[in-house]
Design an enzyme around this catalytic site. Structure first.
Site, PDB file in Angstrom:
ATOM      1  N   LYS A  89      60.724  37.582  11.696  1.00  0.00           N
ATOM      2  CA  LYS A  89      59.467  38.061  11.172  1.00  0.00           C
ATOM      3  C   LYS A  89      58.928  37.384   9.634  1.00  0.00           C
ATOM      4  O   LYS A  89      58.041  37.038   9.162  1.00  0.00           O
ATOM      5  CB  LYS A  89      59.236  39.394  10.950  1.00  0.00           C
ATOM      6  CG  LYS A  89      57.953  40.157  10.517  1.00  0.00           C
ATOM      7  CD  LYS A  89      57.993  41.600  10.306  1.00  0.00           C
ATOM      8  CE  LYS A  89      58.010  42.336  11.649  1.00  0.00           C
ATOM      9  NZ  LYS A  89      57.887  43.953  11.593  1.00  0.00           N
TER      10      LYS A  89
ATOM     11  N   ARG B 208      68.500  40.951  22.033  1.00  0.00           N
ATOM     12  CA  ARG B 208      67.163  40.541  21.562  1.00  0.00           C
ATOM     13  C   ARG B 208      66.669  39.222  22.486  1.00  0.00           C
ATOM     14  O   ARG B 208      67.478  38.690  22.972  1.00  0.00           O
ATOM     15  CB  ARG B 208      67.212  40.110  20.112  1.00  0.00           C
ATOM     16  CG  ARG B 208      67.856  38.966  19.506  1.00  0.00           C
ATOM     17  CD  ARG B 208      67.596  38.863  18.270  1.00  0.00           C
ATOM     18  NE  ARG B 208      66.413  38.642  17.748  1.00  0.00           N
ATOM     19  CZ  ARG B 208      66.193  38.833  16.335  1.00  0.00           C
ATOM     20  NH1 ARG B 208      66.932  39.187  15.326  1.00  0.00           N
ATOM     21  NH2 ARG B 208      64.978  38.383  16.048  1.00  0.00           N
TER      22      ARG B 208
ATOM     23  N   GLU C 118      58.522  48.087  11.707  1.00  0.00           N
ATOM     24  CA  GLU C 118      58.067  48.008  10.261  1.00  0.00           C
ATOM     25  C   GLU C 118      56.734  47.530  10.044  1.00  0.00           C
ATOM     26  O   GLU C 118      56.448  46.469  10.513  1.00  0.00           O
ATOM     27  CB  GLU C 118      59.173  47.316   9.319  1.00  0.00           C
ATOM     28  CG  GLU C 118      60.453  47.797   9.571  1.00  0.00           C
ATOM     29  CD  GLU C 118      61.700  46.919   8.782  1.00  0.00           C
ATOM     30  OE1 GLU C 118      61.465  46.972   7.836  1.00  0.00           O
ATOM     31  OE2 GLU C 118      62.546  46.534   9.675  1.00  0.00           O
TER      32      GLU C 118
END
Length: 563
Positions: A281, A271, A45
């Site tokens: 983020k 992850r 993104e």
């Protein structure tokens, strides 16, 4: 449940990870992808910059495609115009190229498919699989229930197909305000999976988009858009992190109910989490926007641009990612593990130079006043192909303050009154005296040199136990040196009850002024080097000709061992 600390596991390079084992099975005759070219994608993104966790996904997505001779797309998942920016798109591209991967001509945006997504939504409405809801976001959240109670159906759930088509088209036309209406998938309000309780798949947002401008005022939600993007691009393996495992039923529902031709498979992997930092983020963005760090490229951050500024090498990061491996179980990897691979890579390639971080002047009284001797230093002690460079040696040199003591303890083999040491690649000197200021701080050390010890080896063969580095006073380059420590004071700031911003280490950056490096670095520019006996350093991106700045990459001392 907090993940465990994992500091030792190293994946055998010859062992295929579980994702590749799945692909191997499905590539066999009769398998789901038999005869197909493996096609993956990396879908960031563009609302922030990539970090070391994204590096794991990049290596897996692009690496899987490379292993099977397939393709990997780069796609910007730009479905939310509120926080997205073209500057992030450019930075993300640079990060991926820096890691050594390339997407060729396969660069896409989710916004490329807005029209096709809109048509897919109309398809759902026509088949009674989606409806326009007038409830507020808060009402929808409340009506969804929780894990202990089923959701409550919206009073607008049974609108006719014709009414839903009309309202959705009017939503697109801009007739309604933000939040006034949404489009929801009609699935199962009693599902044990909260993601399947009539999720919102379109919302109104009268915001300009960095790619489409003001063409759209309705935008698809990620869980609706992402599977369609994969399908439209011919992706057959959609690799994502484990938090999307609960979203997989919705991913599959969208694929089946929109009746797209391509049927991608979503596979989740753990992850990458690391000690003494945060990977969110949102949290990183807050640190940047509140000025708690020096931008997205702050060398203390786990961002790839920060690691690049600090001097980490892409090969070290890729070696680290490969060693961590791919699994389904979350864990926290010790940050020292990454430093181990950085140190290992730099140790093979970084030229050796001399730098004095806490200088005190050493005056060699019996050295001729105007004479200069050129000393030769190997750029690498084990790699002759890296060549040598020369350093001028004269009457005055800088040495590190901790290389001299007035009253040393036992087994201190560096400089003290009456003791001899070897000045690296130069001469043997013997301390004769020293000077102090009013606070008894040593300001200058005096010594005599042995003219017959050129290169640091006495002609008479006597043994010199101590060797110290130095920088010529006349030709040395004055500079600033930034030393770095962990960004947070606790191992797992995400697992702490306190606000993570309260856990920032006040000593994570130590700025040293009036340091000196040898003139070899005058023309070297931004290149990793080893300051002998100190660590690995690189010139900072903010360094100028008038104000040289060097960043510590990683220290030489390494108590961390790979088992």
């Amino acid at each position: 449940m907090n993940p465990t600390i994992d500091t030792t596991s190293v994946q055998d390079e010859s062992t295929s990870n579980f994702i590749h084992q799945i692909i191997d099975e499905e590539q066999k005759p009769g398998g789901r992808t038999h005869g197909q070219k493996i096609h993956t994608r990396f879908p960031p993104e563009p609302n922030g910059l990539l970090h070391i966790g994204h590096a794991k996904a990049i290596c897996l997505d692009f690496g899987t495609a490379e292993k099977y001779g397939g393709l990997c797309n780069l796609r910007m998942d730009d479905t939310n115009p509120v926080k997205e920016d073209e500057a992030f798109v450019r930075a993300i591209k640079e990060d991926i190229h820096w890691l050594g991967f390339d997407w060729g001509d396969r660069f896409f945006h989710a916004s490329d498919y807005f029209e096709k997504m809109y048509e897919a939504a109309l398809h759902l409405i026509r088949h009674g699989k989606a409806y326009v809801d007038d409830q507020t976001a808060e009402e929808i959240r409340e009506s969804r229930g929780d894990f202990n109670r089923p959701g409550t159906e919206s009073p607008y759930r049974d609108r006719s197909v014709e009414e839903n088509l009309d309202l959705f088209q009017r939503m697109r036309a801009g007739e309604f305000k933000d939040g006034e209406k949404t489009l929801r998938a009609k699935i199962d309000m009693a599902s044990g999976n909260m993601n399947m309780r009539d999720p919102v798949i379109y919302r109104i947002a009268h915001k300009p988009h960095h790619m489409t401008g003001t063409k759209w005022c309705i935008y698809p939600m990620y869980d609706f858009a992402h599977p369609l993007e994969d399908a439209f691009e011919g992706i057959n393996y959609s690799l994502c992190t484990v938090e999307f495992e609960a979203h997989r039923p919705l991913y599959n529902w969208v694929i089946e109910e929109t009746q797209v031709e391509n049927k991608p498979r979503q596979i989740e992997f753990a992850r990458l989490n690391m000690t003494y930092t945060v990977m969110s983020k949102r949290k990183l963005r807050y640190l940047v926007e509140e000025g708690l760090v020096d931008g997205w490229d702050d060398p203390r951050l786990p961002t790839l641009i920060g690691m690049r500024r600090r001097g980490y090498t892409p090969q070290a990061i890729r070696n680290f990612i490969e060693a961590v491996g791919v699994s389904k179980t979350d864990s926290i990897v010790d940050f020292q593990y990454l430093e181990y691979f950085v140190r290992d890579d730099l140790n093979q390639h970084a030229p050796r130079v001399m730098g004095v971080l806490d200088p005190v002047k050493l005056v060699i009284d019996n050295f001729p006043e105007d004479e200069t001797v050129v000393c030769t230093i190997k750029n690498h002690p084990k790699d002759e192909s890296m060549g040598t460079h020369q350093v001028p040696f004269g009457k005055e040199v800088w040495i590190d303050r901790d290389d001299f003591m007035v009253d040393p303890p036992k087994k201190y083999f560096r400089l003290f009154p009456g003791n001899e040491v070897r000045l690296m690649n130069a001469f043997v000197v013997k301390c004769t005296s020293y000077e102090t200021d009013e606070n008894s701080q040593v300001t200058c050390v005096h010594a005599d040199y042995d003219p017959d010890s050129r290169g640091g080896n006495p002609a008479d063969g006597r043994k010199i136990k101590g060797t110290i580095h130095w920088v010529p006073v006349k030709e040395g380059i004055e500079c600033q040196v930034n030393l770095y420590d962990k960004l947070f004071t606790v191992e797992n700031p995400d697992g702490d009850d306190r606000d993570y911003t309260e856990l920032i280490n006040p000593d994570s950056l130590k700025v040293l002024k009036s340091c000196y490096v040898e003139p070899y670095l005058a023309q070297e520019g931004r290149k990793q080097v080893q300051f002998m006996r100190k660590g690995f350093f690189i010139e900072d991106t903010k360094s100028t000709a008038d104000h040289r700045i060097f960043n510590e990459i990683v220290s030489l001392r390494d108590s961390y061992k790979v088992k």
